[in-house]
Design an enzyme around this catalytic site. Structure first.
Site, PDB file in Angstrom:
ATOM      1  CG  ASP A   6      -1.855   1.169   1.305  1.00 26.37           C
ATOM      2  OD1 ASP A   6      -2.310   1.630   0.237  1.00 26.37           O
ATOM      3  OD2 ASP A   6      -2.138   1.662   2.408  1.00 26.37           O
ATOM      4  CB  SER A   7       0.273   4.813  -0.446  1.00 24.34           C
ATOM      5  OG  SER A   7      -0.850   4.925   0.410  1.00 24.34           O
ATOM      6  CB  CYS A  69      -3.817   0.268  -2.241  1.00 25.60           C
ATOM      7  SG  CYS A  69      -4.056   1.946  -2.821  1.00 25.60           S
ATOM      8  CD  GLU A 150       0.509   6.825   6.219  1.00 28.47           C
ATOM      9  OE1 GLU A 150       1.635   6.832   6.748  1.00 28.47           O
ATOM     10  OE2 GLU A 150       0.030   5.829   5.664  1.00 28.47           O
ATOM     11  CB  CYS A 184      -9.420   4.653   1.086  1.00 28.65           C
ATOM     12  SG  CYS A 184      -7.745   5.072   1.623  1.00 28.65           S
ATOM     13  CG  HIS A 186      -4.461   5.100   4.496  1.00 28.42           C
ATOM     14  ND1 HIS A 186      -3.970   4.536   3.348  1.00 28.42           N
ATOM     15  CD2 HIS A 186      -3.384   5.564   5.183  1.00 28.42           C
ATOM     16  CE1 HIS A 186      -2.647   4.660   3.325  1.00 28.42           C
ATOM     17  NE2 HIS A 186      -2.271   5.276   4.423  1.00 28.42           N
TER      18      HIS A 186
HETATM   19  N1  DGL Z   1      -4.675   3.120   1.170  1.00 26.62           N
HETATM   20  C1  DGL Z   1      -4.899   3.559  -0.147  1.00 26.62           C
HETATM   21  C2  DGL Z   1      -6.273   3.244  -0.656  1.00 26.62           C
HETATM   22  O1  DGL Z   1      -6.820   2.248  -0.201  1.00 26.62           O
HETATM   23  C3  DGL Z   1      -4.224   4.795  -0.652  1.00 26.62           C
HETATM   24  C4  DGL Z   1      -4.326   6.039   0.153  1.00 26.62           C
HETATM   25  C5  DGL Z   1      -3.464   7.106  -0.508  1.00 26.62           C
HETATM   26  O2  DGL Z   1      -2.247   6.893  -0.561  1.00 26.62           O
HETATM   27  O3  DGL Z   1      -4.036   8.086  -0.993  1.00 26.62           O
HETATM   28  O4  DGL Z   1      -6.830   3.892  -1.501  1.00 26.62           O
END
Ligand code: DGL
Length: 263
Positions: A6-7, A69, A150, A184, A186
């Protein structure tokens, strides 16, 4: 070994679920924090970053990959699949399936909370709509939630998290929402807080759905190992170790990994 990427910290929510489903499997997790946020990038950039992540995880010995992600899964998964022979899993389709199931059972509208890239592309909303024709889907880009996750600003009692959520979710007020899709990964870190804003809704967590779908699809041989997990990041290893340790509730020592050439 299963590679998960993931990011940043969002994919850790999928990793945690995957490890629960497959306690003997070995994992390597890659957080591309140097290039976060993915959700504010163009699809071609995201694909280039994914190509780097795939190559890194393959070099590290991964023999199956989870794109943990929502942005990657809903925008570039088919293009990624053309670039690897490894079994590749995402979180968007399992989330769409679960969302349609929940909406069918509960009635009402669906709130789709995701990154700007996911909302703009519209694939995930269309996938859900195709599974349950006629349902009202309210898609909302919530990029600030990525930064709250984050920074670990996720507790329902945290005043900044509450205030931000209230402001971001204001357009959803008064709508008959019975299903919320955390599109997402996150946003999984904010489940407790978000549930307070949608007390009557089912929460569909793309991270958990993706991990469970991968666990169901992998053969037993891919789930057998020593239950190990290594952590890599393209960014600051110390900062990621702290964030990951807080989220997972266990010490994490991440190593810096140079994923490639994209700056
Ligand atoms: N966790 C990611 C997602 O599910 C990416 C969040 C990001 O880096 O913008 O979309």
């Amino acid at each position: 070994m299963i590679g998960v990427f993931d990011s940043g910290v969002g994919g850790l929510c999928a990793l945690r679920c995957a490890r629960r489903c497959m306690p003997e499997a070995d994992f390597v997790y890659f957080a591309d924090t140097r290039h976060l946020p993915y959700g504010e990038r163009a699809p071609c950039e995201i694909l280039a970053l994914c190509r780097q992540a795939l190559a890194l995880l393959a070099r590290e010995g991964a023999d199956a990959i989870l794109a943990a992600c929502g942005t990657v899964s809903s925008l570039v998964l088919p293009a990624m699949a053309k670039q690897t022979d490894l079994p590749l899993f995402g979180v968007a389709e399992p989330a769409a399936q679960a969302a349609a199931r929940a909406a069918r059972d509960r009635g009402g509208d669906i709130a789709l909370l995701a990154t700007a890239a996911t909302v703009q592309a519209g694939f995930l909303a269309r996938d859900i709509a195709a599974r349950i024709p006629g349902v009202q889907i309210h898609a909302l880009a919530c990029p600030l939630f990525v930064h709250l996750a984050e920074s670990g600003t996720t507790a329902p009692s945290d005043p900044l998290a509450r205030m931000s959520a209230a402001r971001i979710l204001a357009p959803m007020q008064g709508k008959p929402i019975r299903t919320v899709v955390l599109g997402c990964t996150h946003f999984s870190c904010l489940t407790g807080l978000l549930a307070e804003f949608f007390p009557r809704a089912a929460m569909i967590d793309a991270a958990a759905e993706g991990a469970a779908a991968m666990a169901a699809a992998l053969p037993p041989s891919a789930k057998t190992g020593h239950g190990s997990c290594r952590f890599l990041t393209s960014g600051d290893a110390g900062a990621f170790s702290r964030a990951a340790g807080n989220l997972l509730g266990q010490p994490v020592v991440a190593q810096h990994a140079d994923a490639g050439v994209i700056g």
